[in-house]
Each structure stands twice: as structure tokens, then as C-alpha cells.
Scaffold this motif. Structure first.
Motif, PDB file in Angstrom:
ATOM      1  N   GLN A 407       1.990   7.714  -4.724  1.00 44.22           N
ATOM      2  CA  GLN A 407       0.738   8.026  -5.416  1.00 44.22           C
ATOM      3  C   GLN A 407      -0.317   6.932  -5.269  1.00 44.22           C
ATOM      4  O   GLN A 407      -1.499   7.193  -5.443  1.00 44.22           O
ATOM      5  CB  GLN A 407       1.015   8.298  -6.897  1.00 44.22           C
ATOM      6  N   ILE A 408       0.087   5.740  -4.914  1.00 43.74           N
ATOM      7  CA  ILE A 408      -0.875   4.672  -4.653  1.00 43.74           C
ATOM      8  C   ILE A 408      -1.781   5.051  -3.480  1.00 43.74           C
ATOM      9  O   ILE A 408      -2.893   4.545  -3.355  1.00 43.74           O
ATOM     10  CB  ILE A 408      -0.160   3.333  -4.384  1.00 43.74           C
ATOM     11  N   ASN A 409      -1.327   5.997  -2.638  1.00 44.79           N
ATOM     12  CA  ASN A 409      -2.116   6.464  -1.498  1.00 44.79           C
ATOM     13  C   ASN A 409      -2.892   7.736  -1.790  1.00 44.79           C
ATOM     14  O   ASN A 409      -3.472   8.333  -0.879  1.00 44.79           O
ATOM     15  CB  ASN A 409      -1.207   6.698  -0.286  1.00 44.79           C
ATOM     16  N   GLY A 410      -2.901   8.173  -3.046  1.00 41.11           N
ATOM     17  CA  GLY A 410      -3.718   9.325  -3.415  1.00 41.11           C
ATOM     18  C   GLY A 410      -3.017  10.661  -3.378  1.00 41.11           C
ATOM     19  O   GLY A 410      -3.670  11.705  -3.449  1.00 41.11           O
ATOM     20  N   THR A 411      -1.688  10.664  -3.288  1.00 41.58           N
ATOM     21  CA  THR A 411      -0.962  11.931  -3.261  1.00 41.58           C
ATOM     22  C   THR A 411      -0.462  12.291  -4.657  1.00 41.58           C
ATOM     23  O   THR A 411      -0.468  11.468  -5.572  1.00 41.58           O
ATOM     24  CB  THR A 411       0.238  11.877  -2.307  1.00 41.58           C
ATOM     25  N   THR A 412       0.000  13.532  -4.797  1.00 39.12           N
ATOM     26  CA  THR A 412       0.632  13.963  -6.033  1.00 39.12           C
ATOM     27  C   THR A 412       1.928  14.673  -5.671  1.00 39.12           C
ATOM     28  O   THR A 412       2.003  15.340  -4.643  1.00 39.12           O
ATOM     29  CB  THR A 412      -0.279  14.902  -6.838  1.00 39.12           C
ATOM     30  N   GLY A 413       2.953  14.505  -6.472  1.00 39.00           N
ATOM     31  CA  GLY A 413       4.200  15.209  -6.210  1.00 39.00           C
ATOM     32  C   GLY A 413       5.320  14.289  -5.762  1.00 39.00           C
ATOM     33  O   GLY A 413       5.101  13.316  -5.046  1.00 39.00           O
ATOM     34  N   TYR A 414       6.537  14.643  -6.209  1.00 37.95           N
ATOM     35  CA  TYR A 414       7.722  13.875  -5.840  1.00 37.95           C
ATOM     36  C   TYR A 414       7.949  13.896  -4.324  1.00 37.95           C
ATOM     37  O   TYR A 414       8.327  12.894  -3.723  1.00 37.95           O
ATOM     38  CB  TYR A 414       8.975  14.462  -6.503  1.00 37.95           C
ATOM     39  N   GLU A 415       7.752  15.078  -3.730  1.00 41.70           N
ATOM     40  CA  GLU A 415       8.097  15.269  -2.325  1.00 41.70           C
ATOM     41  C   GLU A 415       7.186  14.462  -1.403  1.00 41.70           C
ATOM     42  O   GLU A 415       7.650  13.822  -0.451  1.00 41.70           O
ATOM     43  CB  GLU A 415       8.022  16.755  -1.974  1.00 41.70           C
ATOM     44  N   GLU A 416       5.882  14.499  -1.685  1.00 43.53           N
ATOM     45  CA  GLU A 416       4.931  13.722  -0.889  1.00 43.53           C
ATOM     46  C   GLU A 416       5.223  12.232  -1.000  1.00 43.53           C
ATOM     47  O   GLU A 416       5.137  11.488  -0.013  1.00 43.53           O
ATOM     48  CB  GLU A 416       3.502  14.017  -1.346  1.00 43.53           C
ATOM     49  N   ALA A 417       5.585  11.794  -2.204  1.00 47.68           N
ATOM     50  CA  ALA A 417       5.907  10.379  -2.420  1.00 47.68           C
ATOM     51  C   ALA A 417       7.163   9.988  -1.658  1.00 47.68           C
ATOM     52  O   ALA A 417       7.212   8.955  -0.981  1.00 47.68           O
ATOM     53  CB  ALA A 417       6.074  10.103  -3.912  1.00 47.68           C
ATOM     54  N   ALA A 418       8.199  10.808  -1.766  1.00 45.59           N
ATOM     55  CA  ALA A 418       9.464  10.498  -1.101  1.00 45.59           C
ATOM     56  C   ALA A 418       9.293  10.435   0.410  1.00 45.59           C
ATOM     57  O   ALA A 418       9.856   9.556   1.077  1.00 45.59           O
ATOM     58  CB  ALA A 418      10.518  11.543  -1.472  1.00 45.59           C
ATOM     59  N   ALA A 419       8.509  11.355   0.970  1.00 43.41           N
ATOM     60  CA  ALA A 419       8.290  11.370   2.420  1.00 43.41           C
ATOM     61  C   ALA A 419       7.600  10.097   2.884  1.00 43.41           C
ATOM     62  O   ALA A 419       7.988   9.481   3.890  1.00 43.41           O
ATOM     63  CB  ALA A 419       7.463  12.599   2.804  1.00 43.41           C
ATOM     64  N   GLN A 420       6.574   9.676   2.144  1.00 48.92           N
ATOM     65  CA  GLN A 420       5.886   8.434   2.499  1.00 48.92           C
ATOM     66  C   GLN A 420       6.808   7.227   2.356  1.00 48.92           C
ATOM     67  O   GLN A 420       6.787   6.301   3.181  1.00 48.92           O
ATOM     68  CB  GLN A 420       4.667   8.234   1.602  1.00 48.92           C
ATOM     69  N   GLY A 421       7.602   7.224   1.295  1.00 54.87           N
ATOM     70  CA  GLY A 421       8.520   6.109   1.080  1.00 54.87           C
ATOM     71  C   GLY A 421       9.481   5.945   2.236  1.00 54.87           C
ATOM     72  O   GLY A 421       9.703   4.829   2.727  1.00 54.87           O
ATOM     73  N   LEU A 422      10.047   7.057   2.688  1.00 55.35           N
ATOM     74  CA  LEU A 422      10.988   7.000   3.805  1.00 55.35           C
ATOM     75  C   LEU A 422      10.319   6.411   5.047  1.00 55.35           C
ATOM     76  O   LEU A 422      10.874   5.520   5.701  1.00 55.35           O
ATOM     77  CB  LEU A 422      11.517   8.407   4.098  1.00 55.35           C
ATOM     78  N   MET A 423       9.125   6.908   5.369  1.00 59.52           N
ATOM     79  CA  MET A 423       8.443   6.437   6.580  1.00 59.52           C
ATOM     80  C   MET A 423       8.037   4.969   6.457  1.00 59.52           C
ATOM     81  O   MET A 423       8.130   4.202   7.423  1.00 59.52           O
ATOM     82  CB  MET A 423       7.224   7.306   6.861  1.00 59.52           C
ATOM     83  N   ALA A 424       7.587   4.562   5.281  1.00 60.36           N
ATOM     84  CA  ALA A 424       7.227   3.157   5.076  1.00 60.36           C
ATOM     85  C   ALA A 424       8.452   2.266   5.196  1.00 60.36           C
ATOM     86  O   ALA A 424       8.396   1.173   5.784  1.00 60.36           O
ATOM     87  CB  ALA A 424       6.562   2.975   3.715  1.00 60.36           C
ATOM     88  N   GLY A 425       9.585   2.710   4.639  1.00 62.19           N
ATOM     89  CA  GLY A 425      10.810   1.925   4.710  1.00 62.19           C
ATOM     90  C   GLY A 425      11.289   1.732   6.135  1.00 62.19           C
ATOM     91  O   GLY A 425      11.666   0.622   6.536  1.00 62.19           O
ATOM     92  N   VAL A 426      11.275   2.812   6.913  1.00 61.61           N
ATOM     93  CA  VAL A 426      11.708   2.722   8.311  1.00 61.61           C
ATOM     94  C   VAL A 426      10.776   1.800   9.093  1.00 61.61           C
ATOM     95  O   VAL A 426      11.225   0.926   9.852  1.00 61.61           O
ATOM     96  CB  VAL A 426      11.758   4.117   8.962  1.00 61.61           C
ATOM     97  N   ASN A 427       9.474   1.977   8.913  1.00 66.46           N
ATOM     98  CA  ASN A 427       8.520   1.178   9.680  1.00 66.46           C
ATOM     99  C   ASN A 427       8.520  -0.293   9.265  1.00 66.46           C
ATOM    100  O   ASN A 427       8.333  -1.177  10.105  1.00 66.46           O
ATOM    101  CB  ASN A 427       7.122   1.779   9.563  1.00 66.46           C
ATOM    102  N   ALA A 428       8.717  -0.548   7.981  1.00 66.15           N
ATOM    103  CA  ALA A 428       8.800  -1.946   7.545  1.00 66.15           C
ATOM    104  C   ALA A 428      10.004  -2.625   8.174  1.00 66.15           C
ATOM    105  O   ALA A 428       9.920  -3.764   8.668  1.00 66.15           O
ATOM    106  CB  ALA A 428       8.873  -2.016   6.025  1.00 66.15           C
ATOM    107  N   ALA A 429      11.144  -1.941   8.181  1.00 64.18           N
ATOM    108  CA  ALA A 429      12.354  -2.515   8.769  1.00 64.18           C
ATOM    109  C   ALA A 429      12.181  -2.741  10.269  1.00 64.18           C
ATOM    110  O   ALA A 429      12.580  -3.779  10.807  1.00 64.18           O
ATOM    111  CB  ALA A 429      13.549  -1.599   8.504  1.00 64.18           C
ATOM    112  N   ARG A 430      11.592  -1.774  10.948  1.00 68.79           N
ATOM    113  CA  ARG A 430      11.375  -1.917  12.393  1.00 68.79           C
ATOM    114  C   ARG A 430      10.334  -2.995  12.678  1.00 68.79           C
ATOM    115  O   ARG A 430      10.461  -3.754  13.642  1.00 68.79           O
ATOM    116  CB  ARG A 430      10.942  -0.575  12.993  1.00 68.79           C
ATOM    117  N   GLY A 431       9.300  -3.079  11.841  1.00 67.15           N
ATOM    118  CA  GLY A 431       8.269  -4.087  12.046  1.00 67.15           C
ATOM    119  C   GLY A 431       8.799  -5.497  11.902  1.00 67.15           C
ATOM    120  O   GLY A 431       8.410  -6.406  12.654  1.00 67.15           O
TER     121      GLY A 431
END
Length: 671
Positions: A407-431
């Protein structure tokens, strides 16, 4: 009154957020009490985005910390007791295909399962589940604590540690309220509604991120001081009532699908298959509406002093009355919050009116005449970061090492949040390891649509996923998310060996069944004779797979000619039927995808100087300069950027200029 009773707890939450955040550590020995340990990825927040981010980073092999104000709130469903729906269900299937957590846990904690939109094509079917709040929270906490390389810590994060000695200032950790510093190679903020959060009930405003927990004021100031553009959004939740005080005998009953369809590709069935519950439908009426109209002056939701923006597609009840005065009634679904809970969530009547008015509203509806209110509805207003300041990896453009999700990125909903979290986690680890980014595009996944919309279009209101947002939705179906994404997830390092083996088994079953049907070839007359169904007589030989795709022909009919299909398990049979239905349409869809990817492959140089392009209008320059799209495709999707401007931009790039370090007076064409 609930507000009077809760005020001390809310105040304690606010007070605690201003003190050292390392409370309770001695009371919870399974939580490390270190304040100096280093990690690869540090996640701030234990909501849906934070849990998926932390789990994904750890699955990728990164040493991961999850910091939260209260560890006992990890996995809390703060609003509705449900996951999925149209568009949102697609996101859940994609999260599961990438070995995310929440879909599996929904199968563990779900108490009603339905596939929405069944009257339409399978491409827009939306899996949905009512979920037991307590079972889900407990399951998520077990999952998080059992994840290798992931540790949980309690504390209030007040600031970011930024290394300004580098050529580009880079985030290197966090600072707690007590001054303790934790170093990290990457930080993911998943603050939800906590950034300068305020709860509204009637005309009363309480600083809080959600009920009983103080806001994150320090982090909001840190982001502002770092130059991030912040906006203000709001969300709301309805009152909660006692199930035992309602009489639902004369209301419409919505039962679960039988058999229930799981969210996860790893689940053969759902855990609570023998304990599924029903929801019931009631409606507001003229009395309910008059109560709202007479008391609008007591609602911050429609007040003149409101500077936040609420969700358009899930509006407050006050907003419904103001926007749709001609409607005589609105639906209110009475949703159970758990198998052993006496709490009902009345979906559709979120509001911020004084609690005595809310109680009268509830009692004005059929079946709720004697309703006992446990907690009034309220709104939460909070800061968010304009997501156009992010890269497609969800790393911020101006501060390397800092990722934002939820939601810090302007979304609403559990699903939108979870999807962003997964992608951020993967990219942070790879970065952290210096590996290439993991980015899904609009033809890969709804996750790709979500992130592309955010980073290029921004969010002027809480962003919610719909199937209509996806251009390639015949391809991006809920049934084939694993085929689309699990191999990509394996390459990215976020898919476990168990998931990979399960996927290979599913893929093998589908391939064998498809080959079996394609091997059976007969003329139209023969298919008609053996299956007793009308098939167009065109003189062509047709395979069993082609015939299965005909409208009105299912696996049971094909089995008259190919009895072997009766041996297929139900999940494989349904997936193959859907695949056959869309097979004739896929070549055309694939051409559209290829055209899209051709535009996406044309990279816009990061140093391109839009200001020096004489033929471009100021409006287009401003839009391109503020977002700085990375590809021609991304530029073409920006609001206000004309087709003519995109064409000229393509020609300009082909001719190699101008850049901010090299001015040119060359003019190519005109507008």
C-alpha cells in the motif's frame, strides 16, 4: 462506547511507537534480540507484502530479517476476511506459481471457496475464498518462523541509514526508535497504512496505522526529507457484529462450491472441506439511506477538509449514497470471520459515521434488527509514495538499495500487496548478489500488469486489479499461471525443489493428456456419429483436442469416442478443456504479444534529454521527463503521450540522440 474503550490502547500504541521498539523480546524467546546483526535483505512490516517479501528473499538464499512493531500481528487480515476474486484471484495463482506463501495458506485457512464469473469465459474466472482470520494468522506465523535464513524482530523503525559517501547515495540499513542501527544490503519498506496513519470515526481523528497500533511518523518524514513525492490515500472497514445476534433464516444463502477449488497448485484439496460455511445477503433500504443523509456532516469521508483519496471501486457507504442517490438499496454480504468466531463482517457498508449511527444503520436491515455491534467501522488515511519513482524491480530510482511494496505504492488489497512483496523480495535478493533483475512484463502475468501500471501511470487513487487491465487476458488465465511462471521463478531462484517437482508432474500429466487427444483423428462425420453431437461438416479431419474446444462440448462428450480421458483427474481434465477452448484464439493473441514485445525491446536511453527535443509538446516532455520510461512500449502507455510523439521518439532513438550530456538541434519530423 467502543472508541472510548479503545482510546487508551490506541494511545499506548502511539506512545510505544515513539519509544524503543524492542519491547516483548524477553517474552518471546523465539525472536532474536540482536540489535547489531547484519543481513542481506531487511523487510520492514509484517503484513501481506512484508511476509511475501521476507519469505521470497529467504527462498532466494538471502539472509533476511523481518522487522515489525508487533510480531503477534504478522499475517493479520486487517480488513476483509477473504482473498481472491476477479483479477485478484489471478494474482494469487501467480503468487503461488512463484512459490509464494499466501495461496497455500488460504487453502489451509479457507472456510468457503467460490469461482466467480463462471457465467463468462474461463479467462476471467476469479477464484475467491472466505478465510478464517485466526487460522490464517497462525499459519502465516508458523510459515515465517520456519523459513530458513529468515529471522523476525520487533521494533519501531524510525529512519533509514544512507551512505552518502558513494557516487549515488545508497540505503545501507535502518535506525530504530531507540537509536539502534541495523545494517543491511537492501531494505524493503512494506508499511501498509502506517505512514502518518490516522483512524477516523465520526469527526474524531486518532493517530494510528490500524486499530491498536501507532503510526510510522518518522519513516514518513525520512522519505520526505529524501525527496520522495508523497500523496495521501484512505481505505475503510465496516463495523463488526455478533453472528449470534443476527437472524439469517430469511436471507439469501450463498454456499461454497462443491467441490471447492483450491488456490494452490500444490493442494489436492482444502483443509476445511468438511467444515465449509455460507455467507448471507441482506440489503440497505430507505431507512438506512436516510440515516446516512441526515448525518453526512458527521462523516470525514465526504467532508470538505478531506485531502485524501479513497478507493473508487470499493467506496464508503456514504460515498455510495452521495454518488448514487437514485438507488433504493445496496447489497450487504454477511461474511463469517472464522469457524469458531462469533464475528460477522458486513461487506458493503464501510463508513466513518459515529458509532451510534452505525448501530442504527445495521439494525435497519433485514436479519440485523437485533444486531450487536462489536466494533464500529472506520477509515484509515495514510501517506503513500508516488510509485512512478520506482523501477520495475520496485527499487527506488533515487535511492539504490531501497525497495517499496504494498500500500505504500498506492495499491489496495491483500493480493496486490502480496504480489509486490514477492517481486520486491526476489529482486532485493538478486540485487544484493549482483544478479540481473527479475521483471515480469504485461504479457507474462497480471503481476507484470500491476507493476507496469504503477511505475508508469502512478496511482491517483488506491489501485485495484481487474481483468480488464490486462491486454492479453486470454493468455493470462488463472488456470495456467504455473505454466507461464514457474519455470521463470525457478530461473530466478525463488522456487523450491518441492514446488519444481510438483510442477513437473502437473506439466507431464497435461502434456500426456494433450498428446493423447491430438493423436485421435477422425472426420467430422465420424465424430458426429460417435459423440452424438452436431459438428460442422467441413470435410476436414479433426483431432480430439480440436473437438474438445468446440462450444458446448466437454470431456464427458469426447469420452464417448476417447474413453481414456475418463481416467484423467478432474484438475487435469478441466485445465485441458480450457486450453482447448482458447487454442484457436491463441495465434492471434501471440501476434499481439510479439508486437508488444517488439516495442518493449526498443530501449530509451536513460540519458535522453527530452527538454532539447524541439518538436515535442511541453505536456509530453513533462510527462516523459517525470516518469522516464525505459522502453518505447512503456512510453506509449503513458497518459498524455500521443501516438505521433511515440513514433517520432522511435525515430529519434534510431538516430541516436539527444542526451543530457550532448545537446543537438536536429529536428526530426513534426507534431
Amino acid at each position: 462506547m467502543w472508541l472510548q474503550q479503545r482510546a487508551p490502547a490506541l494511545a499506548r500504541g502511539l506512545k510505544q511507537s515513539k519509544k524503543s521498539g524492542v519491547a516483548w523480546l524477553t517474552a518471546r524467546p523465539n525472536i532474536p534480540s540482536t540489535s547489531a546483526a547484519e543481513c542481506d535483505v531487511l523487510v520492514v512490516g509484517g503484513g501481506h507484502a512484508g511476509c511475501e517479501a521476507a519469505a521470497a528473499a529467504a527462498r532466494c538464499g538471502a539472509r533476511t530479517m523481518l522487522w515489525t512493531q508487533r510480531a503477534d500481528t504478522i499475517g493479520v487480515m486487517a480488513c476483509n476476511p477473504s482473498f481472491g476474486g476477479v483479477g485478484k484471484g489471478h494474482l494469487l495463482r501467480e503468487i503461488d506459481a512463484l512459490d509464494g506463501v499466501c495461496s497455500r495458506l488460504c487453502d489451509h485457512a479457507g472456510i468457503q471457496f467460490r469461482v466467480l464469473n463462471r457465467s463468462k469465459g474461463p479467462a476471467v474466472w476469479g477464484p475467491r475464498a472466505q478465510v478464517d482470520r485466526d487460522l490464517y494468522r497462525e499459519a502465516m506465523q508458523r510459515e515465517i518462523y520456519a523459513t530458513p535464513k529468515l529471522t523476525v524482530h520487533e521494533g519501531t523503525v524510525n529512519d533509514l541509514i544512507v551512505d552518502g559517501s558513494l557516487q549515488t547515495p545508497t540505503v545501507k540499513g535502518i535506525r530504530l526508535a531507540d537509536g539502534s542501527e541495523i545494517s543491511a544490503s537492501a531494505v524493503i519498506l512494506t508499511t501498509g497504512t502506517f505512514l502518518r496513519g490516522e483512524i477516523w470515526i465520526g469527526t474524531t481523528t486518532i493517530p494510528a496505522g490500524r486499530q491498536g497500533e501507532g503510526p510510522a511518523v518518522g519513516l514518513a518524514r525520512t522519505l520526505e526529507d529524501a525527496g520522495f513525492a508523497l500523496g495521501r490515500l484512505r481505505t475503510g472497514t465496516p463495523p463488526r457484529v455478533r453472528a449470534s445476534s443476527l437472524d439469517v433464516r430469511n436471507l439469501f444463502e450463498q454456499v461454497s462450491d462443491d467441490p471447492p477449488v483450491p488456490f494452490s497448485y500444490m493442494s489436492k484439496s482444502v483443509v476445511n472441506v468438511d467444515r465449509l460455511v455460507s455467507c448471507h445477503l441482506t440489503h440497505t433500504n430507505s431507512e438506512t439511506h436516510k440515516l446516512v443523509q441526515d448525518n453526512l456532516h458527521l462523516s470525514r469521508y465526504v467532508g470538505a477538509d478531506d485531502t485524501s483519496t479513497g478507493p473508487r471501486y470499493c467506496p464508503s457507504f456514504e460515498a455510495k449514497i452521495v454518488r448514487f442517490p437514485e438507488r433504493g438499496r445496496h447489497q450487504v454480504w454477511l461474511e463469517p470471520e472464522g469457524l469458531s468466531s462469533d464475528v460477522i463482517y458486513p461487506a458493503g457498508i464501510s463508513n466513518t459515521l459515529p458509532e451510534e449511527i452505525q448501530l442504527k444503520m445495521m439494525r435497519s436491515m433485514q436479519g440485523c434488527e437485533n444486531a450487536e455491534m462489536i466494533q464500529p467501522g472506520y477509515a484509515v488515511a495514510y501517506d503513500f509514495v508516488d510509485p512512478r519513482q520506482l523501477r520495475p524491480t520496485l527499487q527506488t530510482k533515487s535511492l539504490p538499495g531501497l525497495y517499496l511494496a504494498g500500500q505504500i505504492n498506492g495499491t489496495t488489497g491483500y493480493e496486490e500487496a502480496a504480489a509486490q512483496g514477492l517481486m520486491a523480495g526476489v529482486n532485493a535478493a538478486r540485487g544484493v548478489r549482483g544478479e540481473s533483475p527479475f521483471v515480469l512484463d504485461r504479457a507474462d502475468a497480471y503481476i507484470g500488469v500491476l507493476i507496469d501500471d504503477l511505475v508508469h501511470q502512478g496511482a491517483t487513487e488506491p489501485y485495484r486489479m481487474f481483468t480488464s487491465r490486462a491486454e492479453y487476458r486470454l493468455h493470462l488465465r488463472a488456470d495456467n499461471a504455473d505454466i507461464r511462471l514457474t519455470k521463470l521463478g525457478m530461473e530466478a531462484g525463488c522456487v523450491s525443489a518441492d514446488r519444481w517437482e510438483a510442477f513437473r508432474s502437473i506439466e507431464s500429466k497435461l502434456s500426456a493428456a494433450r498428446e493423447m487427444l491430438q493423436s485421435v483423428q477422425m472426420t467430422s462425420n465420424e465424430w458426429k456419429r460417435r459423440c452424438s453431437v452436431p459438428i460442422r461438416q467441413d470435410g476436414k479431419v479433426k483431432t480430439g483436442f480440436e473437438v474438445l474446444g468446440y462450444d458446448g462440448i466437454g470431456m464427458d462428450i469426447v469420452a464417448r469416442a476417447v474413453p481414456e480421458v475418463l481416467e484423467l483427474d478432474p484438475a487435469t481434465a478441466e485445465r485441458l478443456t480450457i486450453e482447448a477452448l482458447y487454442a484457436p484464439l491463441m495465434p492471434r493473441q501471440q501476434l499481439a504479444i510479439e508486437a508488444y514485445r517488439k516495442e518493449e525491446a526498443m530501449i530509451i536511453p536513460p540519458t535522453l534529454d527530452y527538454e532539447s527535443i524541439p518538436w515535442m509538446s511541453n505536456e509530453v516532455k513533462e510527462r516523459l521527463q517525470s516518469v522516464r520510461p525505459t522502453t518505447i512500449g512503456a512510453a506509449s502507455r503513458l497518459e498524455g503521450v500521443t501516438a505521433a510523439a511515440v513514433l517520432q521518439l522511435m525515430q529519434l532513438i534510431k538516430h541516436g540522440g539527444p542526451s543530457r550530456s550532448r545537446k543537438t538541434s536536429r529536428t526530426i519530423g513534426g507534431m
